[in-house]
Design a protein around this motif. Structure first.
Motif, PDB file in Angstrom:
ATOM      1  N   TYR A 133      -3.965  -4.164  -0.315  1.00 40.83           N
ATOM      2  CA  TYR A 133      -4.277  -3.315  -1.463  1.00 40.83           C
ATOM      3  C   TYR A 133      -3.421  -3.750  -2.638  1.00 40.83           C
ATOM      4  O   TYR A 133      -2.226  -4.034  -2.491  1.00 40.83           O
ATOM      5  CB  TYR A 133      -3.997  -1.839  -1.176  1.00 40.83           C
ATOM      6  CG  TYR A 133      -4.044  -0.993  -2.425  1.00 40.83           C
ATOM      7  CD1 TYR A 133      -5.257  -0.672  -3.033  1.00 40.83           C
ATOM      8  CD2 TYR A 133      -2.868  -0.547  -3.027  1.00 40.83           C
ATOM      9  CE1 TYR A 133      -5.304   0.075  -4.200  1.00 40.83           C
ATOM     10  CE2 TYR A 133      -2.897   0.204  -4.189  1.00 40.83           C
ATOM     11  CZ  TYR A 133      -4.118   0.516  -4.775  1.00 40.83           C
ATOM     12  OH  TYR A 133      -4.157   1.241  -5.940  1.00 40.83           O
ATOM     13  N   ARG A 139      -3.505  -3.037  -7.235  1.00 42.20           N
ATOM     14  CA  ARG A 139      -4.196  -2.268  -8.267  1.00 42.20           C
ATOM     15  C   ARG A 139      -5.388  -3.013  -8.866  1.00 42.20           C
ATOM     16  O   ARG A 139      -6.384  -2.423  -9.237  1.00 42.20           O
ATOM     17  CB  ARG A 139      -3.200  -1.876  -9.372  1.00 42.20           C
ATOM     18  CG  ARG A 139      -2.239  -0.774  -8.945  1.00 42.20           C
ATOM     19  CD  ARG A 139      -1.217  -0.493 -10.014  1.00 42.20           C
ATOM     20  NE  ARG A 139      -0.322   0.599  -9.618  1.00 42.20           N
ATOM     21  CZ  ARG A 139       0.788   0.921 -10.267  1.00 42.20           C
ATOM     22  NH1 ARG A 139       1.142   0.238 -11.355  1.00 42.20           N
ATOM     23  NH2 ARG A 139       1.540   1.921  -9.855  1.00 42.20           N
ATOM     24  N   ASN A 160      -8.689   0.688  -0.208  1.00 45.02           N
ATOM     25  CA  ASN A 160      -8.805   1.247  -1.553  1.00 45.02           C
ATOM     26  C   ASN A 160      -7.557   1.974  -2.033  1.00 45.02           C
ATOM     27  O   ASN A 160      -7.509   2.426  -3.179  1.00 45.02           O
ATOM     28  CB  ASN A 160     -10.001   2.207  -1.623  1.00 45.02           C
ATOM     29  CG  ASN A 160     -11.327   1.467  -1.574  1.00 45.02           C
ATOM     30  OD1 ASN A 160     -11.501   0.430  -2.211  1.00 45.02           O
ATOM     31  ND2 ASN A 160     -12.263   1.983  -0.788  1.00 45.02           N
ATOM     32  N   SER A 161      -6.544   2.082  -1.163  1.00 47.71           N
ATOM     33  CA  SER A 161      -5.343   2.837  -1.521  1.00 47.71           C
ATOM     34  C   SER A 161      -4.237   2.526  -0.530  1.00 47.71           C
ATOM     35  O   SER A 161      -4.499   1.970   0.547  1.00 47.71           O
ATOM     36  CB  SER A 161      -5.645   4.340  -1.491  1.00 47.71           C
ATOM     37  OG  SER A 161      -5.933   4.745  -0.163  1.00 47.71           O
ATOM     38  N   ARG A 221      -2.914   4.695   1.306  1.00 48.53           N
ATOM     39  CA  ARG A 221      -3.333   5.443   2.495  1.00 48.53           C
ATOM     40  C   ARG A 221      -4.273   4.604   3.358  1.00 48.53           C
ATOM     41  O   ARG A 221      -4.154   4.581   4.595  1.00 48.53           O
ATOM     42  CB  ARG A 221      -4.035   6.737   2.083  1.00 48.53           C
ATOM     43  CG  ARG A 221      -4.507   7.575   3.257  1.00 48.53           C
ATOM     44  CD  ARG A 221      -5.260   8.812   2.782  1.00 48.53           C
ATOM     45  NE  ARG A 221      -5.648   9.650   3.908  1.00 48.53           N
ATOM     46  CZ  ARG A 221      -6.713   9.449   4.677  1.00 48.53           C
ATOM     47  NH1 ARG A 221      -7.536   8.423   4.408  1.00 48.53           N
ATOM     48  NH2 ARG A 221      -6.977  10.255   5.688  1.00 48.53           N
ATOM     49  N   VAL A 248       4.100   4.822  -3.877  1.00 43.60           N
ATOM     50  CA  VAL A 248       3.447   4.155  -2.756  1.00 43.60           C
ATOM     51  C   VAL A 248       3.941   4.703  -1.412  1.00 43.60           C
ATOM     52  O   VAL A 248       3.160   4.837  -0.463  1.00 43.60           O
ATOM     53  CB  VAL A 248       3.672   2.630  -2.839  1.00 43.60           C
ATOM     54  CG1 VAL A 248       3.366   1.948  -1.517  1.00 43.60           C
ATOM     55  CG2 VAL A 248       2.809   2.024  -3.941  1.00 43.60           C
ATOM     56  N   GLU A 269      -0.817  10.514  -0.879  1.00 43.07           N
ATOM     57  CA  GLU A 269      -1.729   9.447  -0.462  1.00 43.07           C
ATOM     58  C   GLU A 269      -0.975   8.163  -0.123  1.00 43.07           C
ATOM     59  O   GLU A 269      -1.550   7.094  -0.051  1.00 43.07           O
ATOM     60  CB  GLU A 269      -2.758   9.177  -1.565  1.00 43.07           C
ATOM     61  CG  GLU A 269      -3.714  10.321  -1.811  1.00 43.07           C
ATOM     62  CD  GLU A 269      -4.608  10.574  -0.601  1.00 43.07           C
ATOM     63  OE1 GLU A 269      -5.240   9.614  -0.130  1.00 43.07           O
ATOM     64  OE2 GLU A 269      -4.658  11.732  -0.138  1.00 43.07           O
TER      65      GLU A 269
END
Length: 291
Positions: free
Chosen positions: A35, A37, A54-55, A57, A79, A84
């Protein structure tokens, strides 16, 4: 030892250094969940078989070793400690390794929160810039429980030949502050030496052949002075991130009751450059202060 057939590595942060680091782990056979950004930065890794999340998490629920190398302490905090984030969503027994240069106190906080959840946290900042990351020649300085360090040491060895356990949680970050303090004043000397050679009518590349292998030798002199001479100011390490590091080091030194005049001078020169629009240049752009 955590072998590739029993390990899924999550990697968060695919910038100048992180992308190369993740690539070495993939080449060693470790499944990757990544992951960052800007998803475009992950394209080459995804093409080679890495899985996209996507994150943070999304990384945490799939990996049992998670490596992060992001920008600033507030990014690290988000993070790891956000709802999340990594700690709230990782399984007990997961190893988390923050390789961002961050605050020692934050490393301790993450360790303590991780321990409550049965997660092993290690702070392991690196030195060596884009070259070291690309060539797997990073110096890695680690803090945390020794047993946790020994478990992930074979993975860290894939990123560089100089992996050293420094001690308790936060010790890796304190060691990185020593590294940045040494670099800060050294960069001033490297710039002054190159500009002096030019003003004296010497060929700076020939000068480097003499001084880089003598008592004046340093990583910055060997690797960044040639970039200065060639007008290459692309970032191997961003000025904005170096200023962040120096700010942390100044705060930590003050807390220890220590005066650091060389560090303070270097920071002032880099801040001047950033104010002139050079914050996204490489640290070798300090040379422009004399030009």
């Amino acid at each position: 030892m955590l072998s590739p057939d029993q390990t899924v590595i999550g990697f968060i942060g695919l910038g100048v250094m992180g992308k190369s680091m993740a690539g070495h782990l993939a080449k060693a056979g470790y499944p990757l969940v990544v992951y960052t950004r800007t998803k475009e930065k992950a394209t080459s890794l995804l093409d080679e078989g890495a899985e996209w999340a996507n994150s943070p998490r999304g990384v945490a629920v799939k990996a049992n070793v998670i490596i992060t190398i992001v920008g600033y302490p507030h990014d690290v905090e988000e993070v790891y400690l956000g709802e999340e984030g990594i700690l709230a969503n990782s399984h007990a027994g997961t190893y988390v390794i923050d390789m961002t240069t961050s605050m020692p106190s934050l490393a301790v906080k993450i360790y303590q929160e991780a321990k409550k959840r049965g997660i092993h946290a290690i702070d392991a900042p690196v030195s060596g810039g884009d070259i070291g990351a690309r060539e797997a020649r990073l110096a890695i300085m680690a803090g945390g429980d020794r047993e946790a360090f020994l478990a992930v040491e074979p993975i860290l060895n894939l990123l560089g030949p100089n992996v050293v356990y420094q001690g308790d949680p936060g010790a890796g970050q304190h060691t990185k502050m020593c590294n940045q303090i040494a670099i800060a004043s050294n960069m001033i000397g490297v710039c002054e030496a190159i500009v002096y050679a030019e003003k004296a009518g010497l060929d700076p590349e020939t000068v480097l052949k003499s001084i880089s292998s003598g008592a004046a030798g340093s990583w910055s002199l060997s690797n960044l002075a040639p970039r200065m001479i060639n007008g290459d100011f692309e970032p191997g390490f961003y000025i904005k991130h170096f200023i962040k590091d120096m700010n942390i080091a100044l705060e930590e030194a003050a807390a220890l009751g220590m005066d650091t005049p060389g560090l303070a001078l270097a920071r002032s020169l880099y801040v001047k450059l950033a104010e002139q629009g050079e914050e996204n240049s490489g640290t070798q752009a300090l040379y422009k202060n004399w030009k």
